[in-house]
Write a protein that holds these residues in place. Structure first.
Motif, PDB file in Angstrom:
ATOM      1  N   ASP A 223       0.693  -1.499   0.402  1.00 37.71           N
ATOM      2  CA  ASP A 223      -0.027   0.024  -0.155  1.00 37.71           C
ATOM      3  C   ASP A 223       0.552   1.804  -0.096  1.00 37.71           C
ATOM      4  OD1 ASP A 223      -2.294   1.568   0.123  1.00 37.71           O
ATOM      5  OD2 ASP A 223      -2.457   1.187   2.203  1.00 37.71           O
ATOM      6  N   LEU A 224       2.246   1.287  -0.669  1.00 36.83           N
ATOM      7  CA  LEU A 224       3.108   2.628  -0.826  1.00 36.83           C
ATOM      8  C   LEU A 224       3.135   2.924  -1.931  1.00 36.83           C
ATOM      9  CD1 LEU A 224       6.064   0.018   0.212  1.00 36.83           C
ATOM     10  CD2 LEU A 224       4.715   1.878   1.218  1.00 36.83           C
ATOM     11  N   ASN A 225       3.297   4.102  -2.505  1.00 38.42           N
ATOM     12  CA  ASN A 225       2.342   5.669  -3.171  1.00 38.42           C
ATOM     13  C   ASN A 225       3.979   4.905  -4.449  1.00 38.42           C
ATOM     14  OD1 ASN A 225       0.374   6.340  -2.835  1.00 38.42           O
ATOM     15  ND2 ASN A 225       1.468   7.949  -0.665  1.00 38.42           N
ATOM     16  N   LEU A 226       4.108   5.083  -5.438  1.00 38.88           N
ATOM     17  CA  LEU A 226       4.931   4.194  -6.318  1.00 38.88           C
ATOM     18  C   LEU A 226       5.246   5.313  -7.158  1.00 38.88           C
ATOM     19  CD1 LEU A 226       7.437   3.122  -8.149  1.00 38.88           C
ATOM     20  CD2 LEU A 226       4.724   1.510  -8.756  1.00 38.88           C
ATOM     21  N   TYR A 227       7.043   6.084  -6.977  1.00 39.66           N
ATOM     22  CA  TYR A 227       6.851   6.481  -7.989  1.00 39.66           C
ATOM     23  C   TYR A 227       7.853   6.525  -9.413  1.00 39.66           C
ATOM     24  CZ  TYR A 227       4.464   9.877  -5.405  1.00 39.66           C
ATOM     25  OH  TYR A 227       4.076  10.533  -4.586  1.00 39.66           O
ATOM     26  N   GLY A 228       8.157   6.387 -10.262  1.00 32.79           N
ATOM     27  CA  GLY A 228       9.017   5.176 -11.474  1.00 32.79           C
ATOM     28  C   GLY A 228       9.488   5.705 -12.422  1.00 32.79           C
ATOM     29  N   PHE A 229      10.550   6.115 -12.138  1.00 29.37           N
ATOM     30  CA  PHE A 229      11.971   5.932 -13.216  1.00 29.37           C
ATOM     31  C   PHE A 229      12.824   5.715 -13.925  1.00 29.37           C
ATOM     32  CE2 PHE A 229      10.738  10.222 -10.353  1.00 29.37           C
ATOM     33  CZ  PHE A 229      10.445  10.958 -11.557  1.00 29.37           C
ATOM     34  N   ALA A 230      12.149   4.325 -13.318  1.00 29.75           N
ATOM     35  CA  ALA A 230      13.594   3.519 -14.092  1.00 29.75           C
ATOM     36  C   ALA A 230      12.668   3.939 -15.896  1.00 29.75           C
ATOM     37  CB  ALA A 230      13.242   2.313 -13.400  1.00 29.75           C
ATOM     38  N   ARG A 231      13.918   2.572 -16.629  1.00 26.39           N
ATOM     39  CA  ARG A 231      13.307   3.965 -18.278  1.00 26.39           C
ATOM     40  C   ARG A 231      14.050   1.876 -18.456  1.00 26.39           C
ATOM     41  NH1 ARG A 231       9.235   5.738 -15.937  1.00 26.39           N
ATOM     42  NH2 ARG A 231       8.795   7.660 -16.977  1.00 26.39           N
ATOM     43  N   SER A 232      13.236   1.481 -19.389  1.00 24.92           N
ATOM     44  CA  SER A 232      13.809  -0.345 -20.387  1.00 24.92           C
ATOM     45  C   SER A 232      15.388   0.651 -21.498  1.00 24.92           C
ATOM     46  CB  SER A 232      13.077  -0.644 -21.373  1.00 24.92           C
ATOM     47  OG  SER A 232      12.533  -1.217 -19.888  1.00 24.92           O
ATOM     48  N   GLY A 233      15.630  -0.623 -21.168  1.00 25.36           N
ATOM     49  CA  GLY A 233      17.332   0.081 -21.690  1.00 25.36           C
ATOM     50  C   GLY A 233      18.594   0.893 -21.037  1.00 25.36           C
ATOM     51  N   ALA A 234      17.882   0.636 -19.789  1.00 22.01           N
ATOM     52  CA  ALA A 234      18.726   1.814 -19.374  1.00 22.01           C
ATOM     53  C   ALA A 234      20.705   1.961 -19.080  1.00 22.01           C
ATOM     54  CB  ALA A 234      18.316   2.309 -18.020  1.00 22.01           C
ATOM     55  N   THR A 235      21.687   2.109 -19.030  1.00 23.18           N
ATOM     56  CA  THR A 235      22.871   1.997 -18.501  1.00 23.18           C
ATOM     57  C   THR A 235      22.682   2.586 -17.305  1.00 23.18           C
ATOM     58  OG1 THR A 235      23.707   3.660 -19.945  1.00 23.18           O
ATOM     59  CG2 THR A 235      23.725   0.737 -20.441  1.00 23.18           C
ATOM     60  N   CYS A 236      23.501   3.298 -16.644  1.00 25.83           N
ATOM     61  CA  CYS A 236      23.725   4.425 -15.075  1.00 25.83           C
ATOM     62  C   CYS A 236      24.362   5.852 -16.011  1.00 25.83           C
ATOM     63  CB  CYS A 236      25.146   3.524 -14.709  1.00 25.83           C
ATOM     64  SG  CYS A 236      25.266   4.784 -12.762  1.00 25.83           S
TER      65      CYS A 236
ATOM     66  N   TRP B 171      19.164  10.748 -17.219  1.00 25.53           N
ATOM     67  CA  TRP B 171      17.758  11.301 -18.180  1.00 25.53           C
ATOM     68  C   TRP B 171      17.126  11.261 -16.948  1.00 25.53           C
ATOM     69  CZ3 TRP B 171      13.279   8.718 -17.158  1.00 25.53           C
ATOM     70  CH2 TRP B 171      11.612   9.353 -17.939  1.00 25.53           C
ATOM     71  N   GLN B 172      17.393   9.521 -15.962  1.00 30.16           N
ATOM     72  CA  GLN B 172      15.833   9.301 -14.761  1.00 30.16           C
ATOM     73  C   GLN B 172      16.561  10.268 -14.275  1.00 30.16           C
ATOM     74  OE1 GLN B 172      16.076   5.309 -13.911  1.00 30.16           O
ATOM     75  NE2 GLN B 172      16.684   4.675 -16.299  1.00 30.16           N
ATOM     76  N   LEU B 173      17.814  10.692 -13.326  1.00 26.97           N
ATOM     77  CA  LEU B 173      17.876  11.553 -12.235  1.00 26.97           C
ATOM     78  C   LEU B 173      17.916  12.558 -11.709  1.00 26.97           C
ATOM     79  CD1 LEU B 173      19.115  11.392  -9.097  1.00 26.97           C
ATOM     80  CD2 LEU B 173      21.423  11.305  -9.500  1.00 26.97           C
ATOM     81  N   PRO B 174      18.296  12.978 -13.829  1.00 28.51           N
ATOM     82  CA  PRO B 174      18.225  14.804 -13.963  1.00 28.51           C
ATOM     83  C   PRO B 174      16.479  15.472 -13.700  1.00 28.51           C
ATOM     84  CG  PRO B 174      19.626  14.116 -15.505  1.00 28.51           C
ATOM     85  CD  PRO B 174      19.207  13.129 -14.757  1.00 28.51           C
ATOM     86  N   ALA B 175      15.727  13.934 -14.217  1.00 28.98           N
ATOM     87  CA  ALA B 175      14.304  14.325 -14.211  1.00 28.98           C
ATOM     88  C   ALA B 175      13.440  14.268 -13.364  1.00 28.98           C
ATOM     89  CB  ALA B 175      13.455  13.206 -14.927  1.00 28.98           C
ATOM     90  N   TYR B 176      14.075  13.201 -12.080  1.00 28.67           N
ATOM     91  CA  TYR B 176      13.754  13.432 -10.809  1.00 28.67           C
ATOM     92  C   TYR B 176      13.785  14.481 -10.104  1.00 28.67           C
ATOM     93  CZ  TYR B 176      14.448  12.813  -6.054  1.00 28.67           C
ATOM     94  OH  TYR B 176      13.695  12.451  -4.456  1.00 28.67           O
ATOM     95  N   LEU B 177      15.273  15.240 -10.285  1.00 26.34           N
ATOM     96  CA  LEU B 177      15.606  16.191  -9.733  1.00 26.34           C
ATOM     97  C   LEU B 177      15.159  17.768 -10.047  1.00 26.34           C
ATOM     98  CD1 LEU B 177      19.489  16.218  -9.294  1.00 26.34           C
ATOM     99  CD2 LEU B 177      17.627  15.603  -7.817  1.00 26.34           C
ATOM    100  N   ASN B 178      14.252  17.859 -10.893  1.00 23.57           N
ATOM    101  CA  ASN B 178      13.628  18.268 -11.975  1.00 23.57           C
ATOM    102  C   ASN B 178      12.637  19.291 -11.460  1.00 23.57           C
ATOM    103  OD1 ASN B 178      12.981  21.292 -13.961  1.00 23.57           O
ATOM    104  ND2 ASN B 178      11.903  19.724 -14.769  1.00 23.57           N
ATOM    105  N   GLU B 179      11.490  17.870 -11.283  1.00 24.06           N
ATOM    106  CA  GLU B 179      10.323  17.438 -10.106  1.00 24.06           C
ATOM    107  C   GLU B 179      10.531  17.674  -9.068  1.00 24.06           C
ATOM    108  OE1 GLU B 179       7.173  14.295 -11.314  1.00 24.06           O
ATOM    109  OE2 GLU B 179       8.103  14.177 -13.527  1.00 24.06           O
ATOM    110  N   THR B 180      11.671  17.672  -8.825  1.00 23.86           N
ATOM    111  CA  THR B 180      11.876  17.409  -6.836  1.00 23.86           C
ATOM    112  C   THR B 180      11.363  19.280  -6.791  1.00 23.86           C
ATOM    113  OG1 THR B 180      13.950  17.733  -6.833  1.00 23.86           O
ATOM    114  CG2 THR B 180      12.559  15.370  -6.263  1.00 23.86           C
ATOM    115  N   ARG B 181      12.552  20.180  -7.980  1.00 26.12           N
ATOM    116  CA  ARG B 181      12.944  21.673  -7.114  1.00 26.12           C
ATOM    117  C   ARG B 181      11.781  22.556  -8.044  1.00 26.12           C
ATOM    118  NH1 ARG B 181      18.839  20.125 -10.546  1.00 26.12           N
ATOM    119  NH2 ARG B 181      19.977  19.494  -8.462  1.00 26.12           N
TER     120      ARG B 181
END
Length: 320
Positions: free
Chosen positions: A64-77, A92-102
Motif C-alpha cells: 500500500d505504497l505510493n510508487l514514483y517510477g523513473f526506471a526506463r527500459s534499456g538504461a545503463t547507469c 535522464w532518470q536522475l535529472p528528471a527526478y531532481l527537476n520535479e522535486t525542484r
C-alpha cells in the motif's frame, strides 16, 4: 566499586560493537518509494519486459505504497560509460527526478520515502562491457562507481533511505548461458561458453566492488539508511530451488523461458517462437532470454516490500 567499574567498561565496549538501533527503517515508516533502473524495474508501461507488471507495481500493491517510477527500459547507469540509445540514470532518470522535486511537481517527505536503485544488466551485457562499449577504457569499476554515485547525489538532494539491489546472476539467463541460441538480443555468432564465463566474473566482481564501495561510503552519509538487497542470492536460490518459488501447472523450468524465439544466423528467415500460456507461465524463472518472469518479479516485489515495511529479510543487509 571495582566491580561496578568493570560492568561500566563492559557496557561501554558493547555499545561500541553493537549496531545502532537506528539502523534501517521502522515498521510503517515508509509511505513512498522512488525507483531508478532499467527494464527489470521500468513500471511506465504494460505489459512490461516480463510480460506483465514490473516488480514495483506489485510492491506498491503489496505494501500500500505510493510508487514514483523513473526506471526506463534499456538504461545503463551512464551513457558516457556504456552508451545505449535509452534514458540512462545519470543522463535522464536522475535529472528528471531532481527537476520535479525542484519545481515542486514532486514533493516527498524524506523520512517517509525510500529510493531503490537496480542497474547493471545493460552495462555488463551485449554492446557494452561484454562485447566492447563505445568507450573502450570503461571498466567494471567505473560502472559500479556510477551506481554508488547515484545514491550520493540523491543523498545530497535530501534523500535519506535507500535500497541498492545488486546484479542478478546474468550467467543463468538464456542469453548468457553456455547453452544459449541465436535470439532477439543477439543473433550473431559467438562463443557461448566464453560469454558465460566472462559474464559470471563480471557480475561477481561488480557486486563485490559495489559492496565495498557502499561500506566505505556509509560513514560519509550521516543520517542515511542504506540497505543492500542481494538480488544475486535470491535469483540463485530460485534457480537452485524452484519448488520453493514457482507454482505453475507446467514442470519447473529455470533453463528455458516463457517466450522463446530461436533465430537463424545470417538469415532473414522468421524466428521459431514458442510461448507458454496461462498458468504454465508461473513455472518459469525467465520470461524471455534476458528478463525475469512475472512470477519472479512477484517474488522480488514480496521481498522488497518486506524491506520497505521495516521487516526482517534474509536477502537484505542494512549497512546504516
Amino acid at each position: 566499586m571495582a566491580f561496578l567499574q568493570v560492568v561500566k567498561l563492559a557496557f561501554a565496549l558493547l555499545a561500541l560493537t553493537t549496531p545502532s538501533w537506528a539502523v534501517g527503517v521502522a515498521p510503517g515508516q515508509i509511505k513512498n518509494f522512488v525507483t531508478f533502473g532499467d527494464s527489470y524495474t521500468d513500471s511506465s508501461y504494460y505489459p512490461t519486459a516480463d510480460g506483465g507488471y514490473a516488480w514495483p507495481t506489485w510492491a506498491a500493491m503489496y505494501g500500500d505504497l505510493n510508487l514514483y517510477g523513473f526506471a526506463r527500459s534499456g538504461a545503463t547507469c551512464s551513457n558516457l560509460l556504456t552508451y545505449r540509445p535509452f534514458p540512462p540514470i545519470m543522463g535522464w532518470q536522475l535529472p528528471a527526478y531532481l527537476n520535479e522535486t525542484r519545481n515542486g511537481t514532486l514533493e516527498l517527505n524524506p523520512d517517509e520515502t525510500i529510493y531503490t536503485i537496480w542497474i547493471g544488466t545493460n552495462d555488463l551485457g551485449v554492446n557494452a562491457l561484454l562485447t566492447g562499449s563505445d568507450a573502450p577504457d570503461t571498466s567494471i569499476v567505473q560502472v559500479r562507481q556510477c551506481t554508488v554515485d547515484v545514491l550520493k547525489i540523491l543523498y545530497e538532494s535530501g534523500a535519506r533511505n535507500f535500497i541498492m539491489q545488486n546484479i542478478l546472476p546474468l550467467d543463468l539467463t538464456i542469453l548468457y548461458s553456455n547453452y544459449s541460441y541465436p535470439n532477439r538480443y543477439w543473433d550473431l555468432e559467438r562463443n557461448t561458453t566464453g560469454w558465460n564465463v566472462y559474464m559470471k566474473e563480471l557480475v561477481r566482481a561488480g557486486n563485490e566492488i559495489t559492496s565495498l564501495m557502499l561500506e566505505a561510503l556509509v560513514p560519509a552519509l550521516p543520517g542515511a539508511h542504506i540497505a543492500s538487497f542481494d538480488s544475486y542470492g535470491l535469483f540463485t536460490d530460485m534457480y537452485n530451488n524452484p519448488q520453493n518459488y514457482f507454482n505453475g501447472t507446467a514442470p519447473y523450468n529455470v533453463t528455458g523461458c516463457i517466450n522463446s524465439c530461436v533465430h537463424t544466423m545470417n538469415s532473414t528467415a522468421a524466428p521459431t517462437c514458442t510461448v507458454a500460456n496461462g498458468t504454465d507461465a508461473d513455472s518459469f524463472l525467465w520470461y524471455d532470454e534476458l528478463h525475469p518472469s512475472q512470477q519472479s518479479d512477484r517474488i522480488v516485489a514480496r521481498e522488497m516490500t518486506a524491506v520497505m515495511m521495516g521487516e526482517d529479510n534474509q536477502w537484505t543487509t542494512w549497512l546504516s
